[in-house]
Design a protein around this motif. Structure first.
Motif, mmCIF file in Angstrom:
data_model
loop_
_atom_site.group_PDB
_atom_site.id
_atom_site.type_symbol
_atom_site.label_atom_id
_atom_site.label_comp_id
_atom_site.label_asym_id
_atom_site.label_seq_id
_atom_site.Cartn_x
_atom_site.Cartn_y
_atom_site.Cartn_z
ATOM 1 N N ASP A 1 -11.094 -29.456 33.234
ATOM 2 C CA ASP A 1 -9.650 -29.583 33.424
ATOM 3 C C ASP A 1 -9.385 -30.830 34.278
ATOM 4 O O ASP A 1 -9.089 -30.747 35.464
ATOM 5 N N GLU B 1 -16.941 -29.467 22.503
ATOM 6 C CA GLU B 1 -16.557 -28.075 22.731
ATOM 7 C C GLU B 1 -15.034 -28.015 22.785
ATOM 8 O O GLU B 1 -14.391 -28.927 23.322
ATOM 9 N N PRO B 2 -14.407 -26.972 22.224
ATOM 10 C CA PRO B 2 -12.950 -26.841 22.324
ATOM 11 C C PRO B 2 -12.525 -26.729 23.786
ATOM 12 O O PRO B 2 -13.104 -25.950 24.540
ATOM 13 N N ASN B 3 -11.545 -27.516 24.177
ATOM 14 C CA ASN B 3 -11.080 -27.510 25.560
ATOM 15 C C ASN B 3 -9.655 -26.979 25.617
ATOM 16 O O ASN B 3 -8.700 -27.679 25.295
ATOM 17 N N GLN B 4 -9.521 -25.735 26.046
ATOM 18 C CA GLN B 4 -8.212 -25.096 26.113
ATOM 19 C C GLN B 4 -7.323 -25.703 27.211
ATOM 20 O O GLN B 4 -6.118 -25.457 27.239
ATOM 21 N N ASN B 5 -7.921 -26.478 28.092
ATOM 22 C CA ASN B 5 -7.136 -27.098 29.164
ATOM 23 C C ASN B 5 -6.132 -28.123 28.642
ATOM 24 O O ASN B 5 -5.189 -28.476 29.349
ATOM 25 N N PHE B 6 -6.330 -28.588 27.421
ATOM 26 C CA PHE B 6 -5.391 -29.553 26.851
ATOM 27 C C PHE B 6 -3.971 -28.984 26.772
ATOM 28 O O PHE B 6 -3.010 -29.734 26.684
ATOM 29 N N ARG B 7 -3.867 -27.662 26.822
ATOM 30 C CA ARG B 7 -2.543 -27.039 26.740
ATOM 31 C C ARG B 7 -1.664 -27.406 27.924
ATOM 32 O O ARG B 7 -0.435 -27.391 27.821
ATOM 33 N N HIS B 8 -2.290 -27.734 29.064
ATOM 34 C CA HIS B 8 -1.476 -28.044 30.234
ATOM 35 C C HIS B 8 -1.808 -29.381 30.898
ATOM 36 O O HIS B 8 -1.155 -29.766 31.861
ATOM 37 N N TYR C 1 -14.139 -33.589 26.288
ATOM 38 C CA TYR C 1 -14.564 -33.106 24.965
ATOM 39 C C TYR C 1 -15.966 -32.508 24.930
ATOM 40 O O TYR C 1 -16.261 -31.701 24.047
ATOM 41 N N LYS D 1 -10.272 -29.764 11.730
ATOM 42 C CA LYS D 1 -11.305 -29.080 12.498
ATOM 43 C C LYS D 1 -12.669 -29.241 11.839
ATOM 44 O O LYS D 1 -13.666 -29.507 12.514
ATOM 45 N N VAL E 1 -15.657 -29.791 28.662
ATOM 46 C CA VAL E 1 -14.452 -28.949 28.701
ATOM 47 C C VAL E 1 -13.881 -28.782 30.120
ATOM 48 O O VAL E 1 -13.564 -27.675 30.542
#
Length: 199
Positions: A123, A80-87, A118, A65, A121
């Motif tokens: 989806d 920017e952190p992209n939380q969409n990578f989880r799905h 990236y 990080k 961010v």
């Protein structure tokens, strides 16, 4: 004969994102053509016995990080952190890259999707969001989506993964010039030197 630099990448690889931000400059400085090679890095690692240590090792994940932020600052690129990578189904986007390459818009698709993931961010694993995104970026959204849904594109992705493993690759980003491979965003100076030395 045109000099070529093969760029093996996965959209889920943040270091691939960083490396691709430098490709236009690399191509200009070396007078080489960038050949985009989308592969699924986790499938490649599994096939070659490599371990995703940034996922499995807490200390390395923490280090990565900080290291990523150093490169972001050095290159002056968005992040920017992209939380969409989880799905997000990364194979979905990799099939899109292969389709775009076949339609002659691979470089544009790959660069825009990396930025969307990236720096913006988004989806982009959502079909409608991807379609709208491609249209806004003046890419042939309908043609890309239609082609990437075909079974032959899925088969080609598997074939690319297999060929990458057979060529000695084990992760992304990897650059290949002739038979020589260079692993990692931080190997770009070696890639540049090798490309300039290429006949």
């Amino acid at each position: 004969m045109t000099k070529q630099i093969e760029f093996y990448f996965d959209f889920g690889s943040p270091y691939s994102y960083l490396a691709q931000t430098q490709l236009k400059k690399l191509a200009a400085d070396t007078q080489a053509t960038i050949v985009y090679m989308p592969i699924n890095v986790l499938d490649l690692m599994k096939a070659t016995g490599n371990t995703p240590t940034t996922i499995e090792c807490k200390a390395k994940r923490k280090y990565a990080k900080s290291d990523l932020q150093r490169w972001v600052k050095k290159y002056g690129v968005g992040w920017e952190p992209n939380q969409n990578f989880r799905h997000i189904d990364l194979n979905f986007l990799l099939r899109g890259a292969i389709a775009a390459i076949k339609l002659g818009v691979g470089a544009e698709f790959i660069s825009k999707v990396f930025t969307g993931l990236y720096a913006q961010v988004l989806d982009l694993g959502n079909v409608e969001i991807l379609k709208d995104f491609l249209k806004k970026n003046e890419l042939p959204a309908d043609r890309i989506l239609e082609l990437m849904a075909q079974e032959e594109i899925s088969d080609e992705l598997k074939a690319r993964n297999k060929a990458a493993g057979e060529a000695g690759l084990f992760g992304t980003p990897t650059f290949r010039i002739g038979e020589e491979i260079y692993f990692g965003n931080d190997r770009l100076p070696f890639v540049e030197a090798a490309a300039k030395a290429q006949a």
